[in-house]
Design an enzyme around this catalytic site. Structure first.
Site, PDB file in Angstrom:
ATOM      1  N   GLY A  45       0.775  -1.226   0.000  1.00 44.20           N
ATOM      2  CA  GLY A  45       0.000   0.000   0.000  1.00 44.20           C
ATOM      3  C   GLY A  45       0.812   1.285   0.000  1.00 44.20           C
ATOM      4  O   GLY A  45       2.031   1.299   0.113  1.00 44.20           O
ATOM      5  N   GLU A  46       0.071   2.386  -0.085  1.00 40.22           N
ATOM      6  CA  GLU A  46       0.675   3.725  -0.170  1.00 40.22           C
ATOM      7  C   GLU A  46       1.463   4.058   1.106  1.00 40.22           C
ATOM      8  O   GLU A  46       0.968   3.874   2.224  1.00 40.22           O
ATOM      9  CB  GLU A  46      -0.422   4.786  -0.382  1.00 40.22           C
ATOM     10  CG  GLU A  46       0.135   6.186  -0.564  1.00 40.22           C
ATOM     11  CD  GLU A  46      -0.954   7.239  -0.652  1.00 40.22           C
ATOM     12  OE1 GLU A  46      -0.893   8.080  -1.563  1.00 40.22           O
ATOM     13  OE2 GLU A  46      -1.871   7.224   0.195  1.00 40.22           O
ATOM     14  N   THR A  47       2.683   4.538   0.919  1.00 41.81           N
ATOM     15  CA  THR A  47       3.614   4.905   2.007  1.00 41.81           C
ATOM     16  C   THR A  47       3.605   3.880   3.143  1.00 41.81           C
ATOM     17  O   THR A  47       3.741   4.252   4.312  1.00 41.81           O
ATOM     18  CB  THR A  47       3.359   6.327   2.566  1.00 41.81           C
ATOM     19  OG1 THR A  47       2.047   6.439   3.124  1.00 41.81           O
ATOM     20  CG2 THR A  47       3.570   7.373   1.495  1.00 41.81           C
TER      21      THR A  47
END
Length: 318
Positions: A45-47
């Site tokens: 996932g994102e960051t």
């Protein structure tokens, strides 16, 4: 080996929040597990490395020149990923060791932009452990602009993986038609949307992208729960004062090129989801609609993409 089929894994996990080394170890463990189960491509996932800035919405993140916000931002930047310094080396080595490609969301603090500004970046690592692209999120969303810098078009690229071309975008970039078009035009047939988490982001858009691009559409999300905040984090009392039990509930899923679910959204659990994609399904759906091919009209409308990496200064001569 059948190059027409690709086994993918979605790692829906919570980070060891704002602990770069701890989260890196967790990521490498999931890479190894996915490869053991036969995956050839794993997405995070994102960051996820080292975590999303959830404090912004809980601690009056827009207060100017505020000591609390300065403390939190300084801690965050220190845990960011300096790719040039080797902060992704162990993940690249895991990709090479297990012969698996990786799409990874990370907080990048590039030295070519002083090392103090941070970017929400989507990194593609091939199965030989080589970084193929680093895409910095073009426009941070809403309160994210208080901590992330805006990116550029340098990483708007697709990559060959077996007989597939894969590409990815960060979070709400997936809503941006021209960003999607930049990937479609490069032959993308596996689109990866990486998210910090939440079903509300993935349940509609994932299927829409699949039907628009006539491609496999992957959404991979993180998790974040109240108990995932470390007790020794600066100003943790202020964060927990207004913190709900669930900040990100996942929602990872995969849609087929016709928009039907291959894996329906999964919420509220850490998990490793696997599926095998068949390239012929892309060909079948492109028969009646190919958004960057026979159904496009480049003589009338065209997109220009600036891929130059943005920098403040360019030195010439000695």
């Amino acid at each position: 080996m059948n190059d027409e089929r690709l086994t993918v894994a979605l790692a829906q996990i919570a980070p060891i929040w704002l602990d770069r080394q701890g989260t890196t170890k967790k990521i490498c463990a999931y890479v190894a597990d996915a490869a053991k189960q036969g995956a050839e491509f794993i997405c995070f996932g994102e960051t996820i490395l080292p975590g999303y800035p959830f404090w912004l919405d809980l601690t009056q993140g827009s207060r100017f020149n505020d000591d609390v916000q300065k403390d939190l931002h300084a801690y965050y930047v220190a845990q960011g990923v300096d790719i040039e310094a080797g902060d992704l080396d162990s993940i690249c080595e895991a990709a090479k060791q297990h012969q698996i490609a990786i799409m990874l969301g990370c907080l990048e603090r590039p030295s070519d932009r002083t090392g103090y500004s941070v970017y929400c970046s989507c990194v593609y690592i091939n199965a030989q452990g080589e970084i193929g692209s680093v895409h910095r999120k073009l426009m941070p969303t809403y309160e994210e602009r208080l901590t992330w810098a805006p990116g550029d078009g340098h990483g708007l690229r697709t990559h060959g993986l077996k007989n597939f071309r894969v590409g990815g975008l960060n979070c709400w970039e997936n809503w941006m038609p021209l960003s999607r078009a930049a990937l479609y035009a490069q032959g993308e047939d596996v689109h990866v949307g990486i998210w910090p988490g939440n079903l509300r982001n993935t349940e509609d858009l994932t299927r829409f992208i699949a039907k628009e691009g006539r491609s496999f559409s992957i959404a991979v999300s993180g998790l974040m729960r109240r108990q995932d905040f470390p007790s020794d984090f600066p100003h943790i009392d202020k964060i927990l004062e207004r913190c709900p039990d669930i900040l990100a509930n996942g929602g990872s899923c995969i849609a087929n090129p016709d928009g039907t679910w291959l894996i329906e959204p999964v919420i509220d659990q850490e998990c490793l989801l696997l599926a095998t994609l068949d390239k012929n399904e892309v060909r079948r759906e492109r028969q009646n609609f190919d958004v960057a091919g026979h159904y496009s009209r480049p003589d009338i409308t065209r997109l220009v993409v600036n891929r130059e990496r943005q920098t403040l200064v360019r030195f010439e001569g000695e």
